[in-house]
Design a protein around this motif. Structure first.
Motif, PDB file in Angstrom:
ATOM      1  N   ALA A 182       1.082  -1.063  -0.017  1.00  0.00           N
ATOM      2  CA  ALA A 182       0.040   0.169  -0.099  1.00  0.00           C
ATOM      3  C   ALA A 182       0.914   0.905  -0.156  1.00  0.00           C
ATOM      4  CB  ALA A 182      -0.823  -0.045   1.526  1.00  0.00           C
ATOM      5  N   GLU A 183       1.836   1.521  -1.404  1.00  0.00           N
ATOM      6  CA  GLU A 183       2.859   2.049  -1.060  1.00  0.00           C
ATOM      7  C   GLU A 183       1.905   4.230  -1.281  1.00  0.00           C
ATOM      8  OE1 GLU A 183       5.546   1.684  -4.230  1.00  0.00           O
ATOM      9  OE2 GLU A 183       5.629  -0.721  -3.827  1.00  0.00           O
ATOM     10  N   ARG A 184       1.049   4.242  -1.560  1.00  0.00           N
ATOM     11  CA  ARG A 184       0.213   5.324  -1.320  1.00  0.00           C
ATOM     12  C   ARG A 184      -0.400   5.709  -0.383  1.00  0.00           C
ATOM     13  NH1 ARG A 184      -1.077   7.207  -6.974  1.00  0.00           N
ATOM     14  NH2 ARG A 184      -0.642   5.674  -8.130  1.00  0.00           N
ATOM     15  N   LEU A 185      -0.421   5.378   1.108  1.00  0.00           N
ATOM     16  CA  LEU A 185      -0.676   5.419   2.233  1.00  0.00           C
ATOM     17  C   LEU A 185       0.044   6.532   2.745  1.00  0.00           C
ATOM     18  CD1 LEU A 185      -3.402   4.360   3.690  1.00  0.00           C
ATOM     19  CD2 LEU A 185      -1.703   3.182   4.669  1.00  0.00           C
ATOM     20  N   ILE A 186       0.761   6.019   2.975  1.00  0.00           N
ATOM     21  CA  ILE A 186       2.077   6.938   3.755  1.00  0.00           C
ATOM     22  C   ILE A 186       2.143   8.553   2.938  1.00  0.00           C
ATOM     23  CG2 ILE A 186       4.327   8.140   4.151  1.00  0.00           C
ATOM     24  CD1 ILE A 186       5.065   4.840   5.002  1.00  0.00           C
ATOM     25  N   PRO A 187       2.349   9.029   1.654  1.00  0.00           N
ATOM     26  CA  PRO A 187       2.229  10.299   0.925  1.00  0.00           C
ATOM     27  C   PRO A 187       0.546  10.638   1.832  1.00  0.00           C
ATOM     28  CG  PRO A 187       2.639   9.068  -0.892  1.00  0.00           C
ATOM     29  CD  PRO A 187       2.534   7.656   0.970  1.00  0.00           C
ATOM     30  N   GLU A 188      -0.444   9.783   1.708  1.00  0.00           N
ATOM     31  CA  GLU A 188      -1.730   9.735   1.367  1.00  0.00           C
ATOM     32  C   GLU A 188      -1.967  10.614   2.306  1.00  0.00           C
ATOM     33  OE1 GLU A 188      -3.958   7.832  -2.076  1.00  0.00           O
ATOM     34  OE2 GLU A 188      -3.514   6.785  -1.087  1.00  0.00           O
ATOM     35  N   THR A 241      -4.224  19.535  -1.655  1.00  0.00           N
ATOM     36  CA  THR A 241      -4.259  19.185  -3.301  1.00  0.00           C
ATOM     37  C   THR A 241      -2.922  18.155  -3.559  1.00  0.00           C
ATOM     38  OG1 THR A 241      -4.256  21.914  -3.197  1.00  0.00           O
ATOM     39  CG2 THR A 241      -2.343  20.721  -4.954  1.00  0.00           C
ATOM     40  N   GLY A 242      -2.152  18.163  -1.684  1.00  0.00           N
ATOM     41  CA  GLY A 242      -1.650  17.232  -2.213  1.00  0.00           C
ATOM     42  C   GLY A 242      -2.252  15.433  -2.205  1.00  0.00           C
ATOM     43  N   PHE A 243      -2.896  15.422  -1.413  1.00  0.00           N
ATOM     44  CA  PHE A 243      -3.177  14.469  -1.083  1.00  0.00           C
ATOM     45  C   PHE A 243      -4.382  13.837  -2.872  1.00  0.00           C
ATOM     46  CE2 PHE A 243      -7.797  11.902  -0.590  1.00  0.00           C
ATOM     47  CZ  PHE A 243      -7.150  11.398   0.405  1.00  0.00           C
ATOM     48  N   ILE A 244      -5.034  15.109  -3.282  1.00  0.00           N
ATOM     49  CA  ILE A 244      -5.725  14.220  -4.133  1.00  0.00           C
ATOM     50  C   ILE A 244      -4.853  13.933  -5.486  1.00  0.00           C
ATOM     51  CG2 ILE A 244      -6.609  15.572  -6.566  1.00  0.00           C
ATOM     52  CD1 ILE A 244      -8.399  17.738  -4.161  1.00  0.00           C
TER      53      ILE A 244
END
Length: 283
Positions: A182-188, A241-244
């Motif tokens: 789940a590589e996207r989870l941390i930056p999200e 914005t970063g989350f999207i």
């Protein structure tokens, strides 16, 4: 009080000189998880690894010592805050210097290396527990030594959010070793947490624990208030914005998106507080 730091700085070097004849030319300096297994993906010479991390730890030590020794017209730091800054510094330095010590011992066949998935996962579990215990003690006790910077409700939201974001890394590493990615989870999580903090700290009162704590905001209450009004809006906008973007961007771009959000927020917040201080106080 400096003896623990002296011992920490000496420990990896003592291990290095004791094992230098047994060490290979290159040792693992970083691990990643590939197909459920821990694999070394970066290598360095033992001396290079030691020197690099020692210099990094020394830099962190000096930077984290400055708030205690420098005055500069800022309000005096409470005894409780000095105590917890000391322990926080001790934990960070220990983490930075005991890791290379373990790597040297593993390379010298004194301990199992992190290619053993069980050892690696146990280390992640220990890190997870240590981080959360430390955060709990920090948030619960620091606030007892100073007025609350925000309402109790907001404070607890930030407290819980800090635990969640900090726990995500070790948990995802453990899951990856089991084949769950789940590589996207941390930056999200980080960008969403930035947006939440920007909204909650919009009206934060001056303090040394939360908020935009630059030398200029700490010296003038009006600079603090106006900086947080502007930076709060900016953090919320940049975080959302970063989350999207993190939802839709290729995985290879996620680290750059997160870095860009963090750098932009820092530059705007620090730069605006300095400009406002010069405008209100100096002129």
């Amino acid at each position: 009080k400096e003896i623990p730091f002296i011992l920490l700085f000496l420990t990896p070097w003592v291990v290095y000189f004791l094992l230098r004849e047994q060490l290979p030319a290159l040792i693992a300096s970083h691990y990643t998880v590939d197909e459920g297994k821990w694999v070394a993906d970066r290598y360095a010479s033992p001396l290079g690894l030691m020197a690099g991390l020692s210099l990094g730890a020394m830099f962190v030590y000096l930077v984290m010592s400055l708030p205690v020794v420098l005055k500069g017209g800022r309000p005096e730091m409470s005894a409780g805050m000095k105590q917890w800054l000391y322990y926080f510094k001790l934990v960070i330095i220990a983490f930075m210097l005991l890791l290379p010590t373990y790597s040297l011992l593993a390379a010298g066949h004194q301990l199992p290396d992190l290619s053993n998935a069980n050892i690696a996962n146990i280390s992640m579990i220990l890190l997870l527990v240590a981080l959360n215990v430390f955060l709990y003690l920090l948030f619960s006790r620091v606030i007892g030594n100073m007025p609350k910077p925000v309402s109790e409700k907001y404070y607890k939201i930030i407290w819980v959010g800090t635990h969640v974001v900090t726990s995500a890394g070790p948990l995802l590493v453990i899951l990856a070793s089991k084949g769950i990615y789940a590589e996207r989870l941390i930056p999200e999580l980080i960008t969403l947490f930035i947006a939440i903090c920007g909204n909650l700290l919009y009206n934060a009162r001056p303090n040394r624990f939360m908020g935009i704590r630059t030398p200029w905001t700490l010296r003038n209450e009006e600079v603090w208030r106006k900086t947080h009004h502007v930076s709060g809006i900016w953090c919320f906008a940049a975080g959302i914005t970063g989350f999207i973007i993190c939802i839709f961007a290729p995985e290879s771009m996620l680290r750059f998106v997160l870095s860009a959000v963090l750098i932009l927020i820092s530059v705007v917040s620090v730069g605006y507080s300095y400009w406002l201080y010069r405008k209100i106080v100096v002129h």
